[in-house]
Structure formats: structure tokens, C-alpha cells
Design a protein around this motif. Structure first.
Motif, PDB file in Angstrom:
ATOM      1  N   TYR A 285      -2.012  38.886   5.530  1.00 32.59           N
ATOM      2  CA  TYR A 285      -0.760  38.254   6.039  1.00 32.59           C
ATOM      3  C   TYR A 285      -0.071  37.568   5.052  1.00 32.59           C
ATOM      4  CZ  TYR A 285      -2.668  38.766  10.913  1.00 32.59           C
ATOM      5  OH  TYR A 285      -3.298  39.451  12.010  1.00 32.59           O
ATOM      6  N   GLU A 286       1.144  37.543   5.222  1.00 32.17           N
ATOM      7  CA  GLU A 286       2.386  36.652   4.231  1.00 32.17           C
ATOM      8  C   GLU A 286       2.394  35.162   5.467  1.00 32.17           C
ATOM      9  OE1 GLU A 286       5.246  38.031   1.537  1.00 32.17           O
ATOM     10  OE2 GLU A 286       6.582  36.870   2.509  1.00 32.17           O
ATOM     11  N   ALA A 287       2.375  34.277   4.729  1.00 36.51           N
ATOM     12  CA  ALA A 287       2.512  32.872   5.316  1.00 36.51           C
ATOM     13  C   ALA A 287       3.974  32.612   5.892  1.00 36.51           C
ATOM     14  CB  ALA A 287       2.165  31.751   4.296  1.00 36.51           C
ATOM     15  N   ARG A 288       4.000  32.050   7.119  1.00 34.32           N
ATOM     16  CA  ARG A 288       5.065  31.594   7.608  1.00 34.32           C
ATOM     17  C   ARG A 288       5.178  30.056   7.589  1.00 34.32           C
ATOM     18  NH1 ARG A 288       3.267  34.525  13.060  1.00 34.32           N
ATOM     19  NH2 ARG A 288       1.612  32.930  12.553  1.00 34.32           N
ATOM     20  N   LYS A 289       6.422  29.756   7.704  1.00 31.31           N
ATOM     21  CA  LYS A 289       6.399  27.975   7.471  1.00 31.31           C
ATOM     22  C   LYS A 289       5.633  27.212   8.666  1.00 31.31           C
ATOM     23  CE  LYS A 289      10.361  27.776   4.651  1.00 31.31           C
ATOM     24  NZ  LYS A 289      11.733  27.425   4.398  1.00 31.31           N
ATOM     25  N   GLU A 290       5.497  27.899   9.529  1.00 34.38           N
ATOM     26  CA  GLU A 290       4.928  27.218  10.835  1.00 34.38           C
ATOM     27  C   GLU A 290       3.290  27.348  10.924  1.00 34.38           C
ATOM     28  OE1 GLU A 290       6.717  29.677  11.089  1.00 34.38           O
ATOM     29  OE2 GLU A 290       6.206  31.238  12.789  1.00 34.38           O
TER      30      GLU A 290
ATOM     31  N   TYR B 126      -3.948  33.999   2.867  1.00 38.07           N
ATOM     32  CA  TYR B 126      -4.518  33.953   4.280  1.00 38.07           C
ATOM     33  C   TYR B 126      -6.018  33.645   4.041  1.00 38.07           C
ATOM     34  CZ  TYR B 126      -5.850  35.360   9.057  1.00 38.07           C
ATOM     35  OH  TYR B 126      -6.473  35.405  10.354  1.00 38.07           O
ATOM     36  N   LEU B 127      -6.533  32.661   5.068  1.00 32.69           N
ATOM     37  CA  LEU B 127      -7.999  32.653   5.203  1.00 32.69           C
ATOM     38  C   LEU B 127      -8.605  33.047   6.481  1.00 32.69           C
ATOM     39  CD1 LEU B 127      -8.021  28.687   3.861  1.00 32.69           C
ATOM     40  CD2 LEU B 127      -8.380  30.666   2.678  1.00 32.69           C
ATOM     41  N   PHE B 128      -8.258  32.548   7.536  1.00 30.44           N
ATOM     42  CA  PHE B 128      -8.389  33.274   8.968  1.00 30.44           C
ATOM     43  C   PHE B 128      -7.532  32.565   9.978  1.00 30.44           C
ATOM     44  CE2 PHE B 128     -10.957  29.197   7.257  1.00 30.44           C
ATOM     45  CZ  PHE B 128     -10.351  28.422   8.170  1.00 30.44           C
ATOM     46  N   SER B 129      -7.927  32.779  11.291  1.00 26.92           N
ATOM     47  CA  SER B 129      -7.298  32.206  12.374  1.00 26.92           C
ATOM     48  C   SER B 129      -8.358  31.589  13.288  1.00 26.92           C
ATOM     49  CB  SER B 129      -6.604  33.101  13.086  1.00 26.92           C
ATOM     50  OG  SER B 129      -5.554  33.794  12.111  1.00 26.92           O
ATOM     51  N   VAL B 130      -7.938  30.436  13.942  1.00 24.86           N
ATOM     52  CA  VAL B 130      -8.481  29.908  15.161  1.00 24.86           C
ATOM     53  C   VAL B 130      -7.566  30.097  16.230  1.00 24.86           C
ATOM     54  CG1 VAL B 130      -9.375  27.679  15.943  1.00 24.86           C
ATOM     55  CG2 VAL B 130      -9.822  28.439  13.742  1.00 24.86           C
ATOM     56  N   ASP B 131      -8.097  30.929  17.152  1.00 23.15           N
ATOM     57  CA  ASP B 131      -7.055  31.338  18.224  1.00 23.15           C
ATOM     58  C   ASP B 131      -5.917  31.923  17.522  1.00 23.15           C
ATOM     59  OD1 ASP B 131      -8.438  30.283  20.217  1.00 23.15           O
ATOM     60  OD2 ASP B 131      -7.939  28.659  20.515  1.00 23.15           O
ATOM     61  N   ARG B 132      -4.611  31.505  17.949  1.00 22.62           N
ATOM     62  CA  ARG B 132      -3.386  32.187  17.095  1.00 22.62           C
ATOM     63  C   ARG B 132      -2.871  31.272  16.060  1.00 22.62           C
ATOM     64  NH1 ARG B 132      -0.946  35.868  20.679  1.00 22.62           N
ATOM     65  NH2 ARG B 132       1.036  35.401  20.051  1.00 22.62           N
ATOM     66  N   ALA B 133      -3.469  30.184  15.798  1.00 22.39           N
ATOM     67  CA  ALA B 133      -3.186  29.524  14.476  1.00 22.39           C
ATOM     68  C   ALA B 133      -3.713  30.147  13.232  1.00 22.39           C
ATOM     69  CB  ALA B 133      -3.452  28.072  14.548  1.00 22.39           C
ATOM     70  N   ARG B 134      -2.977  30.465  12.350  1.00 16.34           N
ATOM     71  CA  ARG B 134      -3.214  30.969  11.171  1.00 16.34           C
ATOM     72  C   ARG B 134      -3.271  29.907  10.017  1.00 16.34           C
ATOM     73  NH1 ARG B 134       0.684  36.424  10.748  1.00 16.34           N
ATOM     74  NH2 ARG B 134      -0.143  37.251  12.838  1.00 16.34           N
ATOM     75  N   PHE B 135      -4.535  30.228   9.092  1.00 17.48           N
ATOM     76  CA  PHE B 135      -4.582  29.077   8.102  1.00 17.48           C
ATOM     77  C   PHE B 135      -4.571  29.743   6.941  1.00 17.48           C
ATOM     78  CE2 PHE B 135      -6.281  25.476  10.345  1.00 17.48           C
ATOM     79  CZ  PHE B 135      -6.682  26.037  11.560  1.00 17.48           C
ATOM     80  N   PHE B 136      -3.906  29.198   5.945  1.00 20.40           N
ATOM     81  CA  PHE B 136      -3.599  29.667   4.616  1.00 20.40           C
ATOM     82  C   PHE B 136      -3.982  28.417   3.630  1.00 20.40           C
ATOM     83  CE2 PHE B 136      -1.064  32.116   7.053  1.00 20.40           C
ATOM     84  CZ  PHE B 136      -0.761  33.492   6.342  1.00 20.40           C
ATOM     85  N   ALA B 137      -4.388  28.855   2.307  1.00 17.98           N
ATOM     86  CA  ALA B 137      -4.462  27.840   1.160  1.00 17.98           C
ATOM     87  C   ALA B 137      -3.738  28.385  -0.007  1.00 17.98           C
ATOM     88  CB  ALA B 137      -5.861  27.757   0.911  1.00 17.98           C
ATOM     89  N   LEU B 138      -3.481  27.317  -0.813  1.00 23.23           N
ATOM     90  CA  LEU B 138      -3.004  27.779  -2.444  1.00 23.23           C
ATOM     91  C   LEU B 138      -4.141  27.670  -3.222  1.00 23.23           C
ATOM     92  CD1 LEU B 138       0.388  25.631  -2.625  1.00 23.23           C
ATOM     93  CD2 LEU B 138       0.120  28.056  -2.566  1.00 23.23           C
ATOM     94  N   THR B 139      -4.557  28.948  -3.843  1.00 23.64           N
ATOM     95  CA  THR B 139      -5.689  29.013  -4.422  1.00 23.64           C
ATOM     96  C   THR B 139      -5.594  28.787  -6.140  1.00 23.64           C
ATOM     97  OG1 THR B 139      -5.777  31.412  -4.410  1.00 23.64           O
ATOM     98  CG2 THR B 139      -7.037  30.267  -2.795  1.00 23.64           C
ATOM     99  N   GLU B 140      -4.292  28.917  -6.401  1.00 24.73           N
ATOM    100  CA  GLU B 140      -3.881  28.723  -7.770  1.00 24.73           C
ATOM    101  C   GLU B 140      -3.313  27.599  -8.013  1.00 24.73           C
ATOM    102  OE1 GLU B 140      -4.531  31.969  -9.364  1.00 24.73           O
ATOM    103  OE2 GLU B 140      -5.446  32.873  -7.559  1.00 24.73           O
TER     104      GLU B 140
END
Ligand SMILES: [Zn+2]
Length: 300
Positions: free
Chosen positions: A18-23, A73-87
């Protein structure tokens, strides 16, 4: 409830590029903490958009604001998607500040605490999985799975989990409780001097969980055990372990021989003298509670 028991919320760790969205939710991490806010005693997770805005406002000596495509992209909880900046390194922004892993053990709501701690675990894995251990080449992200691979020698690296056992040794109405030696867990999320634990240890290559139970009990306290019975399991993000809980019974002599570099205390405690651990979210506490309330496998 244990940390991962977030029902009716549902954890989805199937990998999608997934590509991140601002929300979307942003898990900002460093080695031992997560960037979070708090409102009325509850965790508030920042958004990707808020993180981008913070980079824009900070003076970072010309470092560019991260693109949406840089968020992993890391994972989702329900419909919420979680992202991190790994670099990238992140700094506190807005009302968000560093929260320790210890904080995540005691805070609510559970789905957010679980997401933040698992996100931190994944982030930590990405941070230490940047170069090939076989040939030293810089690793690349696999396009369609949660895996790093080496373009030079083909080595593949998957998120690391260490399987471990937690062992409740019983002798009639008594249970064997331990306290870790302070030196054993310098980065522990709990205070080893204050908290009773159970015998525990990592499963070694070539042994089954039950073999590990027998070996760890013998090594740590010098006792033989029988009737080894599986209890619950728990993914424990703070130490990247997958815990397998077992109850068993003392077999023979009850004399404890302490492994002093690992434990400071090991003692038989009567069921009636045990403290209420129902508020804690660990498998260890779950097992102590099961014994205290007579709900362990022998009694069912
Ligand atoms: Zn390589």
C-alpha cells in the motif's frame, strides 16, 4: 486480557504494498520508544499527514520532506492502516512525544497499545536488517511480501521472532515463582526486582517446546517436571518473542537450586498467598491468574 486480545478489533498483517495516505496512522519510532499522544488517558496515534507537516516545519538542513511513497506499510487494525518511516529519524512534533515500551504495557485502549508495540517491533527489525549478514551488500525491500533480500547473493530476511516458553511449575497447592536477576534484562519493560515471573527461556535449535520446558526448569531451578500441558500462546512484541505457555507438575524432590546469573529469587508460593495480577496484559500474569483462580488445565 492479554495485549494481543483486541477483539472485536481485528489485526490484519497480510502484506500489501500500500502507498500511504495522509489520513493513515503513523508509527514514529526510535530504538526503545514510540511517538504518541494522549487524550483522556487514551493513546492518540499521529497521522502520516501530521508527520509530513512536522518535517516541513522543522529546519532539517535541507533534508527533504518524506514522500508518501517513503512510508512503509506495516499492518492494519480494522480499517486503520499503519505506516512507519524505516529510513528516517523522527523527532517529537505537535502534541506527540516519546512513550516508552513500559508505557505501552499499562495503557489503553488495547488495540492502540498493541498496534504501537507491534509497529515498534517491525520498525526495529527493519532498522537492524539493512545489510546482508552473508555478504555485506545493502538489502532491498521485496516488492510483494514483508521480506528484505540481498541483490548480490539472494539471501532472504523475514521478520525475526524468537520462540520461547513460559512455564508454571506446580506442586499441589504451590506454584514456583521467580524473580530475574537485575543484570539479566537490562532493557526489560518491567522492573525485575519488583515483579514475580515464571520460569522462562528461549527454544533452542533442534528442540521441541516441551524439551525446552524440561531443560529450562532444570537449568534455572534444578527441578524435574512431568505432566507438561500446553496453555495459551502470546506474541510479545517488546522482546520479539512468541511465547508458548505450559503448566507442569513437580516430579520428585522439591529442593530449588537457583541459577544465580539468571534469577535472584525462586520460591514455592501457596495459591492463597498469590497477588491479583488480572490487570496485567502478559501471558505470565494470565498463567498466574489461572493458577490462583484454579483455572489451570489440571483443575478444569
Ligand atoms: Zn548477500
Amino acid at each position: 486480557m492479554m495485549l494481543h486480545e483486541i477483539s472485536p478489533a481485528k489485526f490484519h498483517n497480510e502484506y500489501f504494498p500500500y502507498e500511504a495516505r495522509k489520513e493513515d496512522c503513523f508509527i514514529g519510532c526510535r530504538k526503545d520508544a514510540v511517538l504518541l499522544g494522549e487524550s483522556e488517558g487514551k493513546i492518540v496515534v499521529p497521522t502520516v499527514g501530521e508527520a509530513m507537516e512536522a518535517f516541513r516545519q522543522e529546519d532539517r538542513d535541507g533534508e527533504p520532506v518524506p514522500e508518501l511513497s517513503e512510508f512503509r506499510y506495516l499492518f492494519s487494525v480494522d480499517r486503520a492502516r499503519f505506516f512507519a518511516l524505516t529510513e528516517r529519524e523522527v523527532s517529537p512534533f505537535g502534541s506527540y512525544d516519546w512513550k516508552s515500551l513500559r508505557y505501552l504495557r499499562v495503557t489503553k485502549p488495547l488495540p492502540s497499545a498493541f498496534a504501537a508495540s507491534v509497529g515498534q517491533q517491525l520498525f526495529a527489525w527493519y532498522r537492524r536488517t539493512r545489510f546482508c549478514g552473508a555478504c555485506g551488500q545493502k538489502l532491498e525491500h521485496a516488492p510483494s511480501e514483508r521480506m528484505m533480500h540481498c541483490p548480490a547473493c539472494g539471501e532472504m530476511y523475514f521478520p525475526q521472532i524468537c520462540p520461547s516458553v513460559i512455564v508454571a511449575v506446580r506442586d499441589g497447592e504451590r506454584i514456583l515463582l521467580t524473580k530475574y536477576a537485575p543484570s539479566h534484562f537490562p532493557n526489560s519493560t518491567h522492573n525485575p526486582k519488583a515483579t514475580y515471573a515464571l520460569v522462562a527461556g528461549y527454544i533452542e535449535i533442534g528442540e521441541t517446546p516441551e524439551d525446552c520446558v524440561r531443560r529450562e526448569v532444570m537449568e534455572e531451578v534444578g527441578l524435574r517436571v512431568k505432566n507438561i500441558t500446553a496453555w495459551k500462546n502470546q506474541p510479545w512484541p517488546f522482546t520479539s518473542t512468541l511465547l508458548f505457555g505450559f503448566f507442569c507438575d513437580l516430579d520428585g524432590d522439591d529442593t530449588i537450586t537457583l541459577q544465580e546469573d539468571e534469577l535472584s529469587v525462586a520460591e514455592w508460593v501457596n495459591r492463597a498467598d498469590m497477588q491479583d495480577r488480572s490487570a496485567d496484559i502478559s501471558l505470565t500474569s494470565n498463567m498466574m491468574e489461572a493458577f490462583r483462580l484454579g483455572k489451570d488445565p489440571r483443575s478444569v
